[in-house]
Design a protein around this motif. Structure first.
Motif, PDB file in Angstrom:
ATOM      1  N   VAL A  64       0.834  -1.212   0.000  1.00  0.00           N
ATOM      2  CA  VAL A  64       0.000   0.000   0.000  1.00  0.00           C
ATOM      3  C   VAL A  64       0.866   1.260   0.000  1.00  0.00           C
ATOM      4  CG1 VAL A  64      -2.180  -0.862   0.948  1.00  0.00           C
ATOM      5  CG2 VAL A  64      -0.336  -0.311   2.484  1.00  0.00           C
ATOM      6  N   ARG A  65       2.061   1.132   0.588  1.00  0.00           N
ATOM      7  CA  ARG A  65       2.929   2.313   0.604  1.00  0.00           C
ATOM      8  C   ARG A  65       3.414   2.666  -0.807  1.00  0.00           C
ATOM      9  NH1 ARG A  65       8.158   1.855   3.911  1.00  0.00           N
ATOM     10  NH2 ARG A  65       8.178   0.030   2.590  1.00  0.00           N
ATOM     11  N   TYR A  66       3.728   1.629  -1.604  1.00  0.00           N
ATOM     12  CA  TYR A  66       4.202   1.897  -2.969  1.00  0.00           C
ATOM     13  C   TYR A  66       3.090   2.583  -3.770  1.00  0.00           C
ATOM     14  CZ  TYR A  66       7.307  -1.939  -1.546  1.00  0.00           C
ATOM     15  OH  TYR A  66       8.153  -2.764  -0.849  1.00  0.00           O
ATOM     16  N   LEU A  67       1.829   2.213  -3.438  1.00  0.00           N
ATOM     17  CA  LEU A  67       0.701   2.803  -4.148  1.00  0.00           C
ATOM     18  C   LEU A  67       0.658   4.306  -3.868  1.00  0.00           C
ATOM     19  CD1 LEU A  67      -1.799   2.066  -5.840  1.00  0.00           C
ATOM     20  CD2 LEU A  67      -3.078   1.872  -3.724  1.00  0.00           C
ATOM     21  N   GLU A  68       0.831   4.670  -2.596  1.00  0.00           N
ATOM     22  CA  GLU A  68       0.811   6.084  -2.224  1.00  0.00           C
ATOM     23  C   GLU A  68       1.934   6.832  -2.955  1.00  0.00           C
ATOM     24  OE1 GLU A  68       1.619   6.931   1.881  1.00  0.00           O
ATOM     25  OE2 GLU A  68       0.413   8.758   1.844  1.00  0.00           O
ATOM     26  N   GLN A  69       3.123   6.191  -2.942  1.00  0.00           N
ATOM     27  CA  GLN A  69       4.280   6.808  -3.619  1.00  0.00           C
ATOM     28  C   GLN A  69       4.003   6.970  -5.111  1.00  0.00           C
ATOM     29  OE1 GLN A  69       7.417   7.604  -2.256  1.00  0.00           O
ATOM     30  NE2 GLN A  69       6.427   7.272  -0.275  1.00  0.00           N
ATOM     31  N   ALA A  70       3.354   5.929  -5.697  1.00  0.00           N
ATOM     32  CA  ALA A  70       3.095   5.946  -7.138  1.00  0.00           C
ATOM     33  C   ALA A  70       2.264   7.168  -7.503  1.00  0.00           C
ATOM     34  CB  ALA A  70       2.375   4.672  -7.550  1.00  0.00           C
ATOM     35  N   PHE A  71       1.244   7.467  -6.665  1.00  0.00           N
ATOM     36  CA  PHE A  71       0.374   8.597  -7.005  1.00  0.00           C
ATOM     37  C   PHE A  71       0.992   9.928  -6.631  1.00  0.00           C
ATOM     38  CE2 PHE A  71      -2.503   5.209  -7.735  1.00  0.00           C
ATOM     39  CZ  PHE A  71      -3.181   5.675  -8.864  1.00  0.00           C
ATOM     40  N   LYS A  72       1.678   9.966  -5.477  1.00  0.00           N
ATOM     41  CA  LYS A  72       2.292  11.228  -5.063  1.00  0.00           C
ATOM     42  C   LYS A  72       3.346  11.677  -6.060  1.00  0.00           C
ATOM     43  CE  LYS A  72       1.723  11.682  -0.101  1.00  0.00           C
ATOM     44  NZ  LYS A  72       2.285  11.322   1.185  1.00  0.00           N
ATOM     45  N   LYS A  73       4.105  10.675  -6.585  1.00  0.00           N
ATOM     46  CA  LYS A  73       5.223  11.027  -7.473  1.00  0.00           C
ATOM     47  C   LYS A  73       4.923  10.725  -8.943  1.00  0.00           C
ATOM     48  CE  LYS A  73       8.629  10.220  -3.899  1.00  0.00           C
ATOM     49  NZ  LYS A  73       9.640   9.324  -3.364  1.00  0.00           N
ATOM     50  N   LEU A  74       3.666  10.330  -9.226  1.00  0.00           N
ATOM     51  CA  LEU A  74       3.283   9.919 -10.583  1.00  0.00           C
ATOM     52  C   LEU A  74       4.306   8.934 -11.160  1.00  0.00           C
ATOM     53  CD1 LEU A  74       1.900  13.210 -12.141  1.00  0.00           C
ATOM     54  CD2 LEU A  74       0.633  11.236 -11.298  1.00  0.00           C
ATOM     55  N   ASP A  75       4.615   7.939 -10.334  1.00  0.00           N
ATOM     56  CA  ASP A  75       5.660   6.983 -10.691  1.00  0.00           C
ATOM     57  C   ASP A  75       4.981   5.665 -11.112  1.00  0.00           C
ATOM     58  OD1 ASP A  75       7.600   5.056 -10.691  1.00  0.00           O
ATOM     59  OD2 ASP A  75       8.595   5.750  -8.872  1.00  0.00           O
ATOM     60  N   PHE A  76       4.908   5.443 -12.427  1.00  0.00           N
ATOM     61  CA  PHE A  76       4.151   4.284 -12.915  1.00  0.00           C
ATOM     62  C   PHE A  76       4.892   2.969 -12.698  1.00  0.00           C
ATOM     63  CE2 PHE A  76       2.210   7.901 -14.999  1.00  0.00           C
ATOM     64  CZ  PHE A  76       0.918   7.726 -14.520  1.00  0.00           C
ATOM     65  N   ALA A  77       6.220   3.061 -12.503  1.00  0.00           N
ATOM     66  CA  ALA A  77       6.965   1.832 -12.203  1.00  0.00           C
ATOM     67  C   ALA A  77       6.502   1.284 -10.852  1.00  0.00           C
ATOM     68  CB  ALA A  77       8.461   2.119 -12.165  1.00  0.00           C
ATOM     69  N   GLN A  78       6.259   2.178  -9.880  1.00  0.00           N
ATOM     70  CA  GLN A  78       5.775   1.736  -8.557  1.00  0.00           C
ATOM     71  C   GLN A  78       4.382   1.124  -8.685  1.00  0.00           C
ATOM     72  OE1 GLN A  78       7.003   2.574  -5.142  1.00  0.00           O
ATOM     73  NE2 GLN A  78       8.307   4.335  -5.438  1.00  0.00           N
ATOM     74  N   LEU A  79       3.574   1.698  -9.575  1.00  0.00           N
ATOM     75  CA  LEU A  79       2.221   1.182  -9.774  1.00  0.00           C
ATOM     76  C   LEU A  79       2.273  -0.242 -10.353  1.00  0.00           C
ATOM     77  CD1 LEU A  79      -0.511   2.454  -9.262  1.00  0.00           C
ATOM     78  CD2 LEU A  79      -0.605   3.122 -11.656  1.00  0.00           C
ATOM     79  N   ARG A  80       3.210  -0.430 -11.272  1.00  0.00           N
ATOM     80  CA  ARG A  80       3.376  -1.751 -11.881  1.00  0.00           C
ATOM     81  C   ARG A  80       3.809  -2.760 -10.815  1.00  0.00           C
ATOM     82  NH1 ARG A  80       6.563  -0.239 -15.983  1.00  0.00           N
ATOM     83  NH2 ARG A  80       8.420  -0.894 -14.889  1.00  0.00           N
ATOM     84  N   GLN A  81       4.670  -2.264  -9.918  1.00  0.00           N
ATOM     85  CA  GLN A  81       5.147  -3.127  -8.828  1.00  0.00           C
ATOM     86  C   GLN A  81       3.974  -3.574  -7.943  1.00  0.00           C
ATOM     87  OE1 GLN A  81       8.703  -1.141  -7.523  1.00  0.00           O
ATOM     88  NE2 GLN A  81       8.638  -2.325  -5.632  1.00  0.00           N
ATOM     89  N   VAL A  82       3.056  -2.634  -7.653  1.00  0.00           N
ATOM     90  CA  VAL A  82       1.881  -2.963  -6.834  1.00  0.00           C
ATOM     91  C   VAL A  82       1.031  -4.007  -7.557  1.00  0.00           C
ATOM     92  CG1 VAL A  82      -0.248  -2.047  -5.810  1.00  0.00           C
ATOM     93  CG2 VAL A  82       1.840  -0.669  -5.778  1.00  0.00           C
ATOM     94  N   ARG A  83       0.833  -3.796  -8.849  1.00  0.00           N
ATOM     95  CA  ARG A  83      -0.014  -4.729  -9.607  1.00  0.00           C
ATOM     96  C   ARG A  83       0.595  -6.137  -9.613  1.00  0.00           C
ATOM     97  NH1 ARG A  83      -0.290  -6.118 -14.774  1.00  0.00           N
ATOM     98  NH2 ARG A  83       1.207  -4.575 -15.447  1.00  0.00           N
ATOM     99  N   HIS A  84       1.916  -6.207  -9.860  1.00  0.00           N
ATOM    100  CA  HIS A  84       2.581  -7.519  -9.834  1.00  0.00           C
ATOM    101  C   HIS A  84       2.450  -8.167  -8.466  1.00  0.00           C
ATOM    102  CE1 HIS A  84       5.439  -6.582 -13.387  1.00  0.00           C
ATOM    103  NE2 HIS A  84       4.331  -7.150 -13.777  1.00  0.00           N
ATOM    104  N   GLY A  85       2.655  -7.359  -7.422  1.00  0.00           N
ATOM    105  CA  GLY A  85       2.564  -7.885  -6.050  1.00  0.00           C
ATOM    106  C   GLY A  85       1.182  -8.455  -5.787  1.00  0.00           C
ATOM    107  N   LEU A  86       0.155  -7.740  -6.260  1.00  0.00           N
ATOM    108  CA  LEU A  86      -1.217  -8.196  -6.010  1.00  0.00           C
ATOM    109  C   LEU A  86      -1.543  -9.448  -6.807  1.00  0.00           C
ATOM    110  CD1 LEU A  86      -2.978  -4.734  -5.725  1.00  0.00           C
ATOM    111  CD2 LEU A  86      -2.625  -6.410  -3.916  1.00  0.00           C
ATOM    112  N   GLU A  87      -1.005  -9.550  -8.010  1.00  0.00           N
ATOM    113  CA  GLU A  87      -1.225 -10.781  -8.789  1.00  0.00           C
ATOM    114  C   GLU A  87      -0.548 -11.958  -8.091  1.00  0.00           C
ATOM    115  OE1 GLU A  87      -1.291  -8.569 -13.088  1.00  0.00           O
ATOM    116  OE2 GLU A  87       0.330  -9.986 -12.705  1.00  0.00           O
ATOM    117  N   GLU A  88       0.672 -11.728  -7.627  1.00  0.00           N
ATOM    118  CA  GLU A  88       1.418 -12.809  -6.972  1.00  0.00           C
ATOM    119  C   GLU A  88       0.793 -13.179  -5.634  1.00  0.00           C
ATOM    120  OE1 GLU A  88       3.939 -14.752  -8.236  1.00  0.00           O
ATOM    121  OE2 GLU A  88       3.245 -13.714 -10.028  1.00  0.00           O
ATOM    122  N   ARG A  89       0.212 -12.180  -4.934  1.00  0.00           N
ATOM    123  CA  ARG A  89      -0.444 -12.439  -3.646  1.00  0.00           C
ATOM    124  C   ARG A  89      -1.453 -13.581  -3.794  1.00  0.00           C
ATOM    125  NH1 ARG A  89      -4.342  -7.774  -1.384  1.00  0.00           N
ATOM    126  NH2 ARG A  89      -5.697  -8.661  -2.987  1.00  0.00           N
TER     127      ARG A  89
END
Ligand SMILES: Cc1cc2nc3c(=O)[nH]c(=O)nc-3n(C[C@H](O)[C@H](O)[C@H](O)COP(=O)(O)OP(=O)(O)OC[C@H]3O[C@@H](n4cnc5c(N)ncnc54)[C@H](O)[C@@H]3O)c2cc1C
Length: 560
Positions: A64-89
């Motif tokens: 969830v922290r990477y998600l916050e960072q992704a939006f605060k910094k408009l960092d799509f690499a972090q968003l991709r990381q969250v998506r991968h993490g959730l798929e793997e979860r």
């Protein structure tokens, strides 16, 4: 999992792939490569999951922290990381449901605005996890997040401070990290990999072109002998210790890992009095802290500090205890203090240092802002492949990337098979397995629940061992569900070779209760000694060394 036979094979056969390191990364790679058809060796310096992979917060998460960072910094690499993490979860929960389960986490807030902000973020987290796309079994499905009133939150978690405004409930996964790693190792073994623990790589042999052809391994127990393991490819999965191995293969390489220490302390579970966990969204140094129910205790952590002395075990220090207790106190009703601490542990994150010159220019930069994703590196001179960085949740995808690189190098191809591969213990596991064990073996309810949750479908093996030999059906300690039969089973089937292998990583007692682990030590030494033919002197040496270690943990956690 016969170590003597495996060591004989390691010394006398040639492998397609030799994996160095038996944590989440190495175990995941061994299973992946063996399922694809490679002839695999895996060697681990101490015990499987002995380092970072048994010392995590135990969350299976997108972050969830990477998600916050992704939006605060408009960092799509972090968003991709969250998506991968959730798929793997989903896959982590699906493939070993006895060792990983959904976990509700409550985030208490002190204002309407804070609750609104967090609940919007967590709705987004739900949305990214694509709940509707979740196939697999029911256990792997997680409920959506909800914003709860104060009354609802206090009902779910009676230990909460009544001063909160409200709380947001969301779901992630919880895993028993060291047993999950062991299940990966056992599954790799059953897929044909040759695995051994307490075997350290101390050097490499190269051919005339400088390419690695063999690793020199030293047996850390019994003989202390060294021998060579021949393989076509070598894969470095040593997590925070990756740089020494990289430089052993090629001294001209520069460091890539920035080790970061994180600690947890362990409190009685009744402080929260809930089966749900708590997420503290912001500490005074701007991080998140979790209070996680684990094995009838409450894990509180973590911290994030640069760590340099890799030779030393990261230990919970008194100052870290103060910080974590101060952080938790405003969120709970009861007064908490150092006297309530039962245990604690530290781990080293294998944070990947970016090659970005901006980061190398600022050596004191906070470790939490470094890149947390993984990378597969191939050294063109020695041919060593290193799997760097990552997190527990994404071990499978990391392994798949690393084994793809091995295949590229070998100039052959085969696709990854681990997505739906159920791990050892998953077959035959159902949530009511413990009830069946109770009918079949007549053990107490807590014992049957423990056996089902640790061994899954294989629980009947240690249960039958206990049932067949009356003295093995006794509990190791009166207030815990562990049976003496498990000591014998751990030696025979799980490659446990030391008191610590058993108490820390097979039954987790060291992680939840230091006093209890001390009390259990003589019993474990006796039964383990019988199995491993320890002399009386050896038993005494092992017992005293382990008790001294536990005493030092206790002393360090109390230091001011
Ligand atoms: C405090 C903390 C909390 C965390 N919480 C989470 C979480 O909640 N969720 C999550 O997804 N991730 C979490 N992580 C991250 C996760 O735990 C790690 O990314 C993961 O365990 C790393 O696994 P690994 O196999 O790469 O490294 P390790 O587990 O450290 O394994 C490397 C192995 O290599 C062995 N080795 C080293 N040198 C040699 C040698 N010469 N010969 C043979 N073997 C050798 C070591 O003994 C070790 O067992 C956390 C990490 C920390 C530190």
């Amino acid at each position: 999992m016969n170590r003597a036979e495996n060591i004989d094979r390691l010394a006398n056969e040639t492998f397609d792939l030799c994996i160095i390191g038996g944590g989440a990364s190495g175990a995941g790679c061994a299973l992946d490569a063996a399922l694809r058809g490679l002839k695999v060796a895996l060697i681990e310096k101490t015990d499987f999951a002995a380092e970072t992979s048994s010392r995590s917060t135990k969350l299976v998460h997108g972050g969830v922290r990477y998600l916050e960072q992704a939006f605060k910094k408009l960092d799509f690499a972090q968003l991709r990381q969250v998506r991968h993490g959730l798929e793997e979860r989903r896959l982590v929960l699906q493939n070993a449901p006895h060792l990983a389960r959904p976990l509700g986490l409550l985030t208490p807030v002190f204002s309407w605005w804070e609750g609104f902000y967090i609940s919007i973020g967590l709705k987004l987290y739900d949305w990214i996890s694509g709940l509707r796309r979740q196939g697999g079994n029911e256990q792997a499905k997680l409920p959506s997040s909800r914003w709860l009133t104060r009354q609802e939150a206090l009902k779910i978690m009676p230990g909460l401070s009544p001063n909160i405004h409200s709380a947001v409930l969301y779901y992630d996964g919880l895993l028993d990290d060291s047993r999950y790693c062991l299940a990966l190792i056992q599954s790799a073994d059953e897929a044909g990999a040759v695995v051994a623990n307490h075997l350290e790589v101390v050097g490499f042999q190269k051919n005339a072109h400088g390419k690695l052809v063999a690793a020199t391994a030293t047996n850390q127990v019994q003989s202390g002998q060294s021998f060579e393991i021949k393989a076509k490819q070598f894969l470095n999965c040593t997590g925070p210790y990756a740089d020494p191995i990289r430089m052993m293969a090629n001294p001209r390489l520069s460091p890539r890992i920035r080790p970061s220490k994180g600690v947890h302390l362990v409190l009685p579970a009744d402080i929260l009095n809930s089966e749900k966990a708590m997420l503290i969204p912001k500490t005074r140094d701007g991080r998140m802290v979790f209070a996680i129910p684990f094995e009838d205790s409450l894990l509180l952590g973590t911290t994030d500090e640069p760590y340099s002395d890799l030779e030393k075990e990261p230990i919970l220090e008194g100052s870290e205890v103060d910080f974590l207790l101060e952080t938790l106190q405003p969120f709970v009703a009861r007064k908490i203090d150092k006297t309530q601490i039962r245990a604690g542990f530290g781990g080293i994150r294998p944070l990947l240092q970016s090659t970005n010159p901006q980061i190398t220019k600022f050596p004191n930069r906070q470790t939490r802002s470094l890149l947390r994703d993984h990378e597969v590196e191939r050294d063109p001179f020695s041919g060593l492949i290193s799997l760097l960085g990552g997190k527990w949740t994404t071990y499978r995808i990391m392994a798949s990337d690393a084994v793809d690189s091995v295949y590229d190098d070998l100039n052959i191809s085969a696709t990854c098979q681990t997505g739906n591969h159920r791990l050892v213990g998953a077959e035959g596991f159902t949530p009511d397995l413990w009830k069946k064990l109770r009918v079949e073996f007549g053990f107490d309810e807590d014992i049957c629940q423990h056996l089902a949750s640790k061994y899954g479908g294989r629980a009947r093996i240690p249960a039958a061992l206990a049932a067949g030999q009356p003295e093995l059906s006794d509990r190791i300690l009166p207030n815990f569900p562990f049976l003496k039969a498990e000591i014998v089973y751990a030696v025979r089937a799980e490659m446990a070779l030391s008191i610590r292998d058993f108490l820390a990583r097979r039954i987790r007692l060291e992680f939840i209760d230091w006093d209890a682990a001390k009390l259990a030590t003589p019993v474990v030494a006796k039964w383990m000694g019988n199995e491993l033919a320890w002399s009386a002197k050896e038993q005494a040496v092992q017992t005293s060394a382990y008790v001294t270690l536990l005493d030092s943990f206790m002393e360090r956690s109390k230091r001011t």
